[in-house]
Motif scaffolding. Structure first.
Motif, PDB file in Angstrom:
ATOM      1  N   ILE A 354       0.760  -1.148  -0.023  1.00 12.84           N
ATOM      2  CA  ILE A 354       0.053  -0.096  -0.060  1.00 12.84           C
ATOM      3  C   ILE A 354       0.975   1.332   0.024  1.00 12.84           C
ATOM      4  N   LEU A 355       1.878   1.124   0.717  1.00 13.73           N
ATOM      5  CA  LEU A 355       2.683   2.372   0.940  1.00 13.73           C
ATOM      6  C   LEU A 355       3.510   2.609  -0.428  1.00 13.73           C
ATOM      7  N   LEU A 356       4.040   1.409  -1.134  1.00 12.91           N
ATOM      8  CA  LEU A 356       4.484   1.647  -2.474  1.00 12.91           C
ATOM      9  C   LEU A 356       3.619   2.472  -3.482  1.00 12.91           C
ATOM     10  N   VAL A 357       2.393   1.938  -3.602  1.00 11.66           N
ATOM     11  CA  VAL A 357       1.227   2.403  -4.499  1.00 11.66           C
ATOM     12  C   VAL A 357       1.115   3.978  -4.240  1.00 11.66           C
ATOM     13  N   THR A 358       1.236   4.183  -2.905  1.00 11.00           N
ATOM     14  CA  THR A 358       0.965   5.578  -2.360  1.00 11.00           C
ATOM     15  C   THR A 358       1.927   6.408  -3.209  1.00 11.00           C
ATOM     16  N   THR A 359       3.301   5.889  -2.910  1.00 13.82           N
ATOM     17  CA  THR A 359       4.522   6.579  -3.124  1.00 13.82           C
ATOM     18  C   THR A 359       4.412   6.715  -4.853  1.00 13.82           C
ATOM     19  N   ILE A 360       4.120   5.754  -5.676  1.00 13.09           N
ATOM     20  CA  ILE A 360       4.030   6.018  -6.996  1.00 13.09           C
ATOM     21  C   ILE A 360       3.226   7.235  -7.398  1.00 13.09           C
ATOM     22  N   PHE A 361       2.022   7.192  -6.790  1.00  6.21           N
ATOM     23  CA  PHE A 361       0.853   8.336  -7.240  1.00  6.21           C
ATOM     24  C   PHE A 361       1.546   9.592  -6.698  1.00  6.21           C
ATOM     25  N   GLY A 362       1.631   9.453  -5.527  1.00  9.47           N
ATOM     26  CA  GLY A 362       2.096  10.799  -4.632  1.00  9.47           C
ATOM     27  C   GLY A 362       3.373  11.307  -5.256  1.00  9.47           C
ATOM     28  N   LEU A 363       4.374  10.856  -4.837  1.00  9.85           N
ATOM     29  CA  LEU A 363       5.744  11.314  -5.394  1.00  9.85           C
ATOM     30  C   LEU A 363       5.875  11.584  -6.825  1.00  9.85           C
ATOM     31  N   PRO A 421       0.240   7.673   8.940  1.00 10.80           N
ATOM     32  CA  PRO A 421      -0.306   7.814   7.438  1.00 10.80           C
ATOM     33  C   PRO A 421      -1.430   8.760   7.132  1.00 10.80           C
ATOM     34  N   LEU A 422      -2.067   8.914   8.340  1.00 11.16           N
ATOM     35  CA  LEU A 422      -3.400  10.101   8.168  1.00 11.16           C
ATOM     36  C   LEU A 422      -2.705  11.277   7.746  1.00 11.16           C
ATOM     37  N   MET A 423      -1.460  11.910   7.908  1.00  7.38           N
ATOM     38  CA  MET A 423      -0.722  12.779   7.730  1.00  7.38           C
ATOM     39  C   MET A 423      -0.640  12.902   6.052  1.00  7.38           C
ATOM     40  N   MET A 424      -0.241  11.537   5.712  1.00  9.43           N
ATOM     41  CA  MET A 424       0.192  11.485   4.340  1.00  9.43           C
ATOM     42  C   MET A 424      -1.171  11.745   3.512  1.00  9.43           C
ATOM     43  N   THR A 425      -2.250  11.156   3.888  1.00 11.07           N
ATOM     44  CA  THR A 425      -3.757  11.308   3.395  1.00 11.07           C
ATOM     45  C   THR A 425      -3.972  12.853   2.764  1.00 11.07           C
ATOM     46  N   MET A 426      -3.824  13.533   3.999  1.00 17.04           N
ATOM     47  CA  MET A 426      -4.071  15.172   4.174  1.00 17.04           C
ATOM     48  C   MET A 426      -2.978  15.836   3.238  1.00 17.04           C
ATOM     49  N   VAL A 427      -2.046  15.393   2.981  1.00 17.40           N
ATOM     50  CA  VAL A 427      -0.791  16.183   2.198  1.00 17.40           C
ATOM     51  C   VAL A 427      -1.199  15.870   0.975  1.00 17.40           C
ATOM     52  N   LEU A 428      -1.587  14.686   0.442  1.00 14.82           N
ATOM     53  CA  LEU A 428      -1.735  14.247  -0.993  1.00 14.82           C
ATOM     54  C   LEU A 428      -3.025  14.908  -1.595  1.00 14.82           C
ATOM     55  N   LEU A 429      -4.111  15.117  -0.499  1.00 12.41           N
ATOM     56  CA  LEU A 429      -5.251  15.964  -1.204  1.00 12.41           C
ATOM     57  C   LEU A 429      -4.995  17.387  -1.208  1.00 12.41           C
ATOM     58  N   PHE A 543      -6.110   9.392  -5.887  1.00  7.46           N
ATOM     59  CA  PHE A 543      -6.122   8.067  -5.672  1.00  7.46           C
ATOM     60  C   PHE A 543      -5.161   7.490  -4.755  1.00  7.46           C
ATOM     61  N   GLY A 544      -3.855   8.343  -4.768  1.00  9.39           N
ATOM     62  CA  GLY A 544      -3.025   8.106  -3.806  1.00  9.39           C
ATOM     63  C   GLY A 544      -3.368   8.371  -2.403  1.00  9.39           C
ATOM     64  N   ALA A 545      -4.104   9.603  -2.174  1.00  5.99           N
ATOM     65  CA  ALA A 545      -4.584   9.693  -0.928  1.00  5.99           C
ATOM     66  C   ALA A 545      -5.667   8.504  -0.479  1.00  5.99           C
ATOM     67  N   LEU A 546      -6.389   7.963  -1.437  1.00  5.98           N
ATOM     68  CA  LEU A 546      -7.226   6.852  -1.047  1.00  5.98           C
ATOM     69  C   LEU A 546      -6.465   5.739  -0.405  1.00  5.98           C
ATOM     70  N   CYS A 547      -5.351   5.277  -1.224  1.00  6.48           N
ATOM     71  CA  CYS A 547      -4.494   4.288  -0.825  1.00  6.48           C
ATOM     72  C   CYS A 547      -4.248   4.725   0.583  1.00  6.48           C
ATOM     73  N   SER A 548      -3.835   5.784   0.865  1.00  5.94           N
ATOM     74  CA  SER A 548      -2.937   6.131   2.192  1.00  5.94           C
ATOM     75  C   SER A 548      -3.994   6.025   3.450  1.00  5.94           C
ATOM     76  N   LEU A 549      -5.225   6.249   2.825  1.00  5.18           N
ATOM     77  CA  LEU A 549      -6.326   6.125   3.924  1.00  5.18           C
ATOM     78  C   LEU A 549      -6.679   4.681   4.177  1.00  5.18           C
ATOM     79  N   ILE A 550      -6.338   3.861   3.477  1.00  7.43           N
ATOM     80  CA  ILE A 550      -6.665   2.404   3.854  1.00  7.43           C
ATOM     81  C   ILE A 550      -5.522   2.034   4.837  1.00  7.43           C
ATOM     82  N   LEU A 551      -4.172   2.376   4.621  1.00 13.12           N
ATOM     83  CA  LEU A 551      -2.984   2.243   5.309  1.00 13.12           C
ATOM     84  C   LEU A 551      -3.446   2.711   6.948  1.00 13.12           C
ATOM     85  N   VAL A 552      -4.205   3.907   6.918  1.00 10.83           N
ATOM     86  CA  VAL A 552      -4.660   4.393   8.038  1.00 10.83           C
ATOM     87  C   VAL A 552      -5.553   3.437   8.842  1.00 10.83           C
TER      88      VAL A 552
END
Length: 574
Positions: A354-363, A421-429, A543-552
């Motif tokens: 999940i973290l890798l998928v979030t990184t692909i879309f976010g970074l 990971p909740l902070m990651m969700t907010m950052v991507l949004l 979409f990356g924010a959604l993946c991060s929310l799953i990790l949360v």
């Protein structure tokens, strides 16, 4: 003895004359000087963030189109983020060797680029330039691995704040190096490439024997010390920001830039004073005679240690256990979150996926936006000086994003038990707003977008590194956080080369055809050049924010526990 009492005792007396040399040697071998050295190395390691400044020089000198420049940027991202080999080297060799190898790669890669741009060698093939770019950028992994991994292992209870500071200096390094080059060389992009070839190399060689893993030590008011480091770094960032904004209206002379650079160096070295002061605290506490309570605690620790030793298995039993629990046989036998995972256990876990998928879309989206900033400014009609301002703003706000995510996520996690990971969700949004401002620009929109993209781009890396250390342990941290970065160049290639670059060239061809000109150099002017590209980037960030929310949701119970308890128990007592 309480923390306040320790600090009171330690600050009441200085050093005797015969203690100066022993203290100096102890300080140079200690973790506080190692931290200061890490700050300086990280402050000079962000040459990859300056690609937007010198990419136009490469494009003009070597006659490349925008797709080729984006492919060079992709090569940079591959080199900067593919660090598995770096992690494995760091696991098996001393830190001095890692720094030495990184210094060699940095100088070799960027020096060859400088030779090509200045015409001192024959024009290289595109693939050769890509190799040079990847080699130079890959050196950043060595500096990051040494600085971040050793600091986290030496200060595990402050890892979020510390990673934010270290990565913040790396994000700010683009503006710092730019200021140094303006003071030394003036406005010459070719000399900038030469500067980033030798400056990080020199610093790595200077501190080659000082940065190493020493383990955690209980220190009075450690969090307050890091807040002081934070305040100092913020002053440095604000000075750079003010200078950058004033430079839009006034052209500074080389002498003025030299004065400003001197002030920046003084602020950087002010952290050395804090490091000396805290090392002196430790020195004086160690010299105090043990109290009755300390003696009793020491006795109890000896008893506990002897009991643990008696219950440990024999050497033959340990060998059998290692054979039974081979890393290949226990790939799917995962330990609890927070325990030390093996490399294979971590890489095959759902949390890491999940973290890798979030990184692909976010970074991936963030890198595409940052590396195209120079061309975005050109397409919207800004001059070269203003484009340089955008790049500097990205570097400065990159710093604020990194320290903000590190310190704030640490507070939210420790005090309020909110998953990091909740902070990651907010950052991507939040990053989606910056992309949409570029897709639908208005006067001044690019300045606002630069701030948002800089903050959100910087905030992601400290969060990713901290989450990995918390979920999978520190035993193989050097390799694991480098493994996570592999997802970044994959996302960069997709969104920068195949999406942003391709759409830009298509729009440029339409403009050339409409004007009836020959397509010698593809240049697109207008807001339409990047509109579709950044609408796509905004979508993938959501979409990356959604993946991060799953990790949360998966890790919320883990973060509700005291994840730093084991480090407090194992820390050395002063």
């Amino acid at each position: 003895m309480t923390e306040e009492a320790k600090e009171s005792i330690s600050t009441k007396r200085g050093l005797r004359r015969n203690e100066i040399l022993p203290f100096t040697l102890d300080f140079l071998r200690g973790r506080w000087f190692a931290l200061f050295a890490s700050f300086l190395i990280m402050a000079s390691s962000g040459s990859v963030y300056l690609f937007g400044t010198y990419s136009n020089e490469i494009k003009t000198t070597l006659g490349y189109d925008q797709t080729t420049i984006n492919f060079l940027g992709f090569s940079k991202d591959v080199g900067a983020n593919v660090g598995i080999l770096t992690g494995l080297i760091a696991e098996t060799t001393p830190t001095w060797f890692v720094l030495l190898l990184g210094a060699a790669l940095n100088f070799g890669g960027y020096f060859m680029i400088w030779l090509a741009v200045t015409g001192k060698i024959a024009k290289p093939m595109v693939w050769q330039m890509c190799v040079y770019m990847a080699i130079g950028a890959n050196s950043q992994n060595f500096a990051n691995t040494v600085g971040v991994v050793t600091a986290v292992k030496n200060f595990p209870e402050s890892r979020g704040s510390l990673i934010g500071l270290l990565k913040g200096y790396a994000g700010l390094s683009g503006a710092i190096i730019t200021q140094v080059y303006l003071a030394v060389y003036g406005n010459d992009s070719k000399s900038l490439i030469f500067l980033i070839a030798y400056l990080p190399t020199a610093l790595s060689l200077i501190f080659i024997c000082t940065i190493r893993t020493m383990g955690p030590v209980k220190h009075p008011n450690e969090h307050r010390v890091f807040n002081q480091f934070l305040l100092l770094s913020i002053v440095l960032a604000l000075l750079l920001m003010v200078k950058t904004l004033i430079e839009r209206k006034i052209t500074f002379s080389k002498g003025t830039n030299a004065v400003i650079t001197t002030v920046l160096c003084l602020l950087l070295f002010a952290s050395l004073y804090i490091s000396i002061r805290e090392a002196l605290v430790v020195w004086n506490i160690k010299k105090q005679p043990p109290t009755a309570i300390t003696i009793e605690q020491s006795k109890s620790q000896v008893v506990e240690s002897s009991e643990e030793t008696s219950t440990k298995p024999t050497s033959s039993e340990q060998v059998d256990e290692k054979i039974e629990k081979s890393c290949f046989l226990t790939v799917f036998d995962k330990p609890e979150r927070g325990m030390d995972y093996t490399i294979l256990q971590a890489l095959t876990s759902i949390d890491m996926l999940i973290l890798l998928v979030t990184t692909i879309f976010g970074l991936g989206a963030s890198l595409s936006a940052v590396d195209n900033l120079g061309q975005i400014g050109e397409s919207l009609g800004y001059d070269n000086r203003t484009v340089t301002t955008f790049v500097s703003i990205i570097s400065i706000w990159n710093f604020f994003g990194r320290v903000f995510s590190g310190f704030v996520s640490e507070i939210l996690m420790v005090k309020y038990k909110l998953p990091r990971p909740l902070m990651m969700t907010m950052v991507l949004l939040f990053s989606c707003i910056g992309y949409l401002l570029i897709a639908f620009p208005f006067p001044g929109a690019l300045y606002i977008a630069s701030v948002i993209i800089g903050i959100t781009f910087g905030a992601q890396l400290p969060l990713i590194f901290a989450i990995i250390s918390e979920l999978f342990g520190l035993k193989y941290y050097a390799t694991l956080f480098n493994c996570a970065q592999i997802a970044s160049p994959l996302g960069s290639y997709i969104f920068k080369v195949k999406v942003t670059g391709a759409i830009y060239d298509t729009e440029a061809l339409k403009d050339v055809a409409a004007k009836g000109l020959a397509a010698k150099q593809l240049t697109c002017i207008g807001s339409h050049c990047y509109r579709l590209s950044f609408i796509i980037l905004a979508s993938v960030s959501c979409f990356g924010a959604l993946c991060s929310l799953i990790l949360v949701m998966r890790t919320r119970k883990f973060y509700q526990s005291d994840i730093y308890q084991k480090f407090r128990e194992n820390a050395d007592t002063l």
